[in-house]
Design an enzyme around this catalytic site. Sequence first.
Site, PDB file in Angstrom:
ATOM      1  N   HIS A  43      50.846 101.187  -5.044  1.00 38.99           N
ATOM      2  CA  HIS A  43      50.469 100.182  -6.040  1.00 38.99           C
ATOM      3  C   HIS A  43      51.694  99.282  -6.227  1.00 38.99           C
ATOM      4  O   HIS A  43      52.527  99.534  -7.096  1.00 38.99           O
ATOM      5  CB  HIS A  43      50.104 100.905  -7.340  1.00 38.99           C
ATOM      6  CG  HIS A  43      49.493 100.052  -8.387  1.00 38.99           C
ATOM      7  ND1 HIS A  43      48.466 100.490  -9.205  1.00 38.99           N
ATOM      8  CD2 HIS A  43      49.753  98.792  -8.789  1.00 38.99           C
ATOM      9  CE1 HIS A  43      48.131  99.534 -10.049  1.00 38.99           C
ATOM     10  NE2 HIS A  43      48.917  98.506  -9.833  1.00 38.99           N
ATOM     11  N   GLU A  74      46.621  99.260  -4.104  1.00 35.97           N
ATOM     12  CA  GLU A  74      46.046  98.956  -5.417  1.00 35.97           C
ATOM     13  C   GLU A  74      46.843  97.845  -6.085  1.00 35.97           C
ATOM     14  O   GLU A  74      48.060  97.780  -5.917  1.00 35.97           O
ATOM     15  CB  GLU A  74      46.181 100.134  -6.379  1.00 35.97           C
ATOM     16  CG  GLU A  74      45.736 101.447  -5.921  1.00 35.97           C
ATOM     17  CD  GLU A  74      46.200 102.547  -6.883  1.00 35.97           C
ATOM     18  OE1 GLU A  74      45.572 103.597  -6.845  1.00 35.97           O
ATOM     19  OE2 GLU A  74      47.174 102.358  -7.650  1.00 35.97           O
ATOM     20  N   HIS A 195      43.589 108.662 -11.835  1.00 36.98           N
ATOM     21  CA  HIS A 195      44.492 108.559 -12.982  1.00 36.98           C
ATOM     22  C   HIS A 195      44.519 109.858 -13.757  1.00 36.98           C
ATOM     23  O   HIS A 195      43.509 110.295 -14.295  1.00 36.98           O
ATOM     24  CB  HIS A 195      44.160 107.401 -13.940  1.00 36.98           C
ATOM     25  CG  HIS A 195      45.431 106.749 -14.410  1.00 36.98           C
ATOM     26  ND1 HIS A 195      46.251 107.316 -15.345  1.00 36.98           N
ATOM     27  CD2 HIS A 195      46.052 105.618 -14.000  1.00 36.98           C
ATOM     28  CE1 HIS A 195      47.311 106.544 -15.501  1.00 36.98           C
ATOM     29  NE2 HIS A 195      47.228 105.518 -14.691  1.00 36.98           N
TER      30      HIS A 195
END
Length: 252
Positions: A43, A74, A195
Amino acid sequence: MTKLSVNLNKVALLRNTRTIGIPSVTKAARIAISAGAHGITVHPRPDERHAKSADVDELAALLTTFPHVEFNIEGNPFPKFLEIVRKARPTQCTLVPDSPEAFTSDHGWELAEHGARLRPIIEELRDLGIRVSLFLDPDCEQVRRAKEIGADRIELYTEPYAAAFHGNELETVFEQYRNAAREAHAANLGVNAGHDLNLENLGQFCAIPNIAEVSIGHALISDALEMGLSAAVQAYLKILSASRDTTRDDTE
Ligand code: PXP
């Protein structure tokens, strides 16, 4: 079986506290892949405090030698992020509405507001051969909108599930995820999740049928400090493998 994509941001975060290149993100990727990980996620945030654009380049080069391993990038589709993605051509791009200063991703897209902006971005990425996933709260309305604007998959934001895991509200919260996943499956959207998933809460989450991929970073890298990266990856894979044996498609 639900695929495991190992998020290496925390390896990059540790590396960034010194200037001597350790721990190496690409070496961590090799270890995770050797241990059986199906994918690698990064990310790259605008401030490059975790994965940097150079990490993305190096991982993209490495993963050409592991064609069976999926590369997932991401991020919020700011211009610089999109440049990185166009260059790296990952298997999947997960679009996330995190603000540049966000500590970590903390909510899914509100597509009534952002759908029109995302639609051409999704189209462009799909034209490049990149699967597009949208990070969403477990909300059936958002799932329907994700389908309308052309996404291939959704990624369910699992922090509320993880936060509820030891509380009295778990069943109510979990039901929202089941419903959102069912809605997505009915709309022919793939379902990813991520997450705060960990060794304790992953098994129950993957009892939801048809979860295509979980992307896990913080807990897995923390476990790796205690058990080693290879063993940590294998511990998560074992849970996913056990879930495969117990889940079935409840839409049939
Ligand atoms: N999915 C998204 C969109 C994320 O931003 C993150 C954190 O970078 C994760 C999954 C993985 O979350 P965790 O690090 O808590 O496993």
